[in-house]
Design an enzyme around this catalytic site. Structure first.
Site, PDB file in Angstrom:
ATOM      1  N   ASP A  66       0.811  -1.214   0.000  1.00 38.71           N
ATOM      2  CA  ASP A  66       0.000   0.000   0.000  1.00 38.71           C
ATOM      3  C   ASP A  66       0.845   1.266   0.000  1.00 38.71           C
ATOM      4  O   ASP A  66       2.068   1.220   0.178  1.00 38.71           O
ATOM      5  CB  ASP A  66      -0.952  -0.002   1.214  1.00 38.71           C
ATOM      6  CG  ASP A  66      -0.256  -0.384   2.517  1.00 38.71           C
ATOM      7  OD1 ASP A  66       0.986  -0.346   2.576  1.00 38.71           O
ATOM      8  OD2 ASP A  66      -0.953  -0.715   3.479  1.00 38.71           O
ATOM      9  N   ASN A 135      -7.014  -2.819  14.723  1.00 38.64           N
ATOM     10  CA  ASN A 135      -8.407  -3.143  14.374  1.00 38.64           C
ATOM     11  C   ASN A 135      -8.493  -4.335  13.414  1.00 38.64           C
ATOM     12  O   ASN A 135      -9.534  -4.584  12.832  1.00 38.64           O
ATOM     13  CB  ASN A 135      -9.120  -1.919  13.775  1.00 38.64           C
ATOM     14  CG  ASN A 135      -8.488  -1.454  12.467  1.00 38.64           C
ATOM     15  OD1 ASN A 135      -7.508  -2.042  12.003  1.00 38.64           O
ATOM     16  ND2 ASN A 135      -9.034  -0.415  11.863  1.00 38.64           N
ATOM     17  N   HIS A 137      -6.808  -4.727  10.568  1.00 32.81           N
ATOM     18  CA  HIS A 137      -6.622  -4.480   9.132  1.00 32.81           C
ATOM     19  C   HIS A 137      -5.347  -5.137   8.606  1.00 32.81           C
ATOM     20  O   HIS A 137      -4.381  -5.337   9.339  1.00 32.81           O
ATOM     21  CB  HIS A 137      -6.698  -2.981   8.784  1.00 32.81           C
ATOM     22  CG  HIS A 137      -5.522  -2.144   9.131  1.00 32.81           C
ATOM     23  ND1 HIS A 137      -5.631  -0.940   9.798  1.00 32.81           N
ATOM     24  CD2 HIS A 137      -4.197  -2.289   8.876  1.00 32.81           C
ATOM     25  CE1 HIS A 137      -4.439  -0.407   9.934  1.00 32.81           C
ATOM     26  NE2 HIS A 137      -3.551  -1.194   9.386  1.00 32.81           N
ATOM     27  N   GLU A 142      -9.461  -1.970   5.759  1.00 36.34           N
ATOM     28  CA  GLU A 142     -10.042  -1.701   7.073  1.00 36.34           C
ATOM     29  C   GLU A 142     -11.255  -2.604   7.305  1.00 36.34           C
ATOM     30  O   GLU A 142     -11.779  -3.197   6.345  1.00 36.34           O
ATOM     31  CB  GLU A 142     -10.482  -0.233   7.131  1.00 36.34           C
ATOM     32  CG  GLU A 142      -9.340   0.768   6.925  1.00 36.34           C
ATOM     33  CD  GLU A 142      -8.434   0.924   8.143  1.00 36.34           C
ATOM     34  OE1 GLU A 142      -8.442   0.041   9.023  1.00 36.34           O
ATOM     35  OE2 GLU A 142      -7.705   1.925   8.200  1.00 36.34           O
TER      36      GLU A 142
HETATM   37  C1  GLP Z   1      -0.247   0.385   8.653  1.00 38.37           C
HETATM   38  C2  GLP Z   1       0.021  -0.427   7.380  1.00 38.37           C
HETATM   39  C3  GLP Z   1      -0.120  -1.892   7.623  1.00 38.37           C
HETATM   40  C4  GLP Z   1       0.567  -2.267   8.914  1.00 38.37           C
HETATM   41  C5  GLP Z   1      -0.154  -1.637  10.082  1.00 38.37           C
HETATM   42  C6  GLP Z   1       0.474  -1.907  11.431  1.00 38.37           C
HETATM   43  O1  GLP Z   1      -1.431   1.069   8.671  1.00 38.37           O
HETATM   44  N1  GLP Z   1      -0.752  -0.058   6.269  1.00 38.37           N
HETATM   45  O2  GLP Z   1       0.410  -2.609   6.501  1.00 38.37           O
HETATM   46  O3  GLP Z   1       0.571  -3.660   9.080  1.00 38.37           O
HETATM   47  O4  GLP Z   1      -0.297  -0.252   9.893  1.00 38.37           O
HETATM   48  O5  GLP Z   1       1.529  -1.035  11.679  1.00 38.37           O
HETATM   49  P1  GLP Z   1       2.619  -1.228  12.788  1.00 38.37           P
HETATM   50  O6  GLP Z   1       3.479  -2.332  12.325  1.00 38.37           O
HETATM   51  O7  GLP Z   1       3.352   0.084  12.844  1.00 38.37           O
HETATM   52  O8  GLP Z   1       1.897  -1.546  14.047  1.00 38.37           O
END
Ligand code: GLP
Length: 245
Positions: A66, A135, A137, A142
């Protein structure tokens, strides 16, 4: 779904790096799906070390999950910037084999279509690395995202905007939209490895592994994948029932 519980963040990162290194040795021209966020940073450090010790990425193709919509690649909070700083500037993946959605393309629909086309043209993703949002995702899919979705322009949930505001100067600077591979694009990967560490992920992990498969908790779809491994630290695993641990 296979669950591996590591002693700590470092061991989680090493286990994931072992899987990637074994994969590249077996298939030097393999296609890797990559994630951002703080979770895979340790994995990327490991991969850089292994490259310095000889692991060759010169034939590998990569696709990122993404990118924030509206951010240029040079923006320090963009995922382009993140990937360059933490991984690509240290490896020998040829530039033309690195794929990240272009968040600056004003024609989002065409960007999404061409991204899916590129994944197909590369022969699909062999090994997809995922993190998970609090959450549930995956990518930027989402809660409520359709399981049949492919790469698209998506709205970020408030919880995600708040969680990711730490990477921006001001909360109002966090983009409200992103281009993300869809659940279907992710599920088409031949193998999936999801990483999670820390207590803040424990609820989402327990629901993803043991709860019902529902679009309300996007990561729960992974229960349906034929080759998916969760690598967790003790904290992220702590709400799983004991038989799982
Ligand atoms: C972001 C990314 C995800 C990631 C998630 C968790 O929003 N788009 O791909 O897995 O958040 O992030 P973190 O690893 O900083 O907890």
């Amino acid at each position: 779904m296979q669950i591996k519980i590591a002693r700590d963040y470092q061991e989680m990162s090493k286990l994931a790096a072992d899987i990637i290194a074994d994969f590249i040795k077996a298939k030097p021209s393999g296609v890797l799906g990559l994630a951002t966020g703080s979770t895979p940073l340790g994995l990327y450090e490991e991969l850089v070390e292994r490259h310095q010790e000889g692991l060759d990425f010169s034939k590998v193709t990569t696709f990122n999950l993404d990118e924030y919509y509206g951010l240029h690649a040079e923006h320090p909070a963009s995922y382009h910037y993140y990937m360059h700083e933490h991984l690509f500037k240290h490896l020998n993946v040829p530039k033309e084999r690195i794929n990240i959605p272009d968040g600056a393309n004003t024609d989002a629909a065409s960007e999404c279509r061409s991204y899916e086309d590129k994944i197909t043209a590369a022969g699909g993703i062999d090994l997809q690395i995922l993190g998970i949002g609090t959450n549930g995702h995956i990518g930027f899919n989402e809660p409520g995202a359709p399981f049949g979705g492919t790469t698209s322009l998506v709205n970020l949930a408030l919880a995600t905007i708040e969680a990711n505001s730490r990477f921006f100067d001001k909360p109002e600077d966090v983009p409200r939209q992103a281009i993300s591979m869809g659940i279907k694009s992710i599920m088409n990967s031949r193998k999936i490895v999801l990483l999670a560490n820390g207590e803040s992920k424990a609820d989402a992990i327990a629901r993803a592994v043991e709860g019902p498969v529902t679009e309300g908790l996007p990561a729960s779809v992974l229960q349906l994948h034929p080759d998916c491994t969760f690598i967790l630290d003790q904290q992220a695993a702590k709400k799983l029932t004991h038989s799982r641990r």
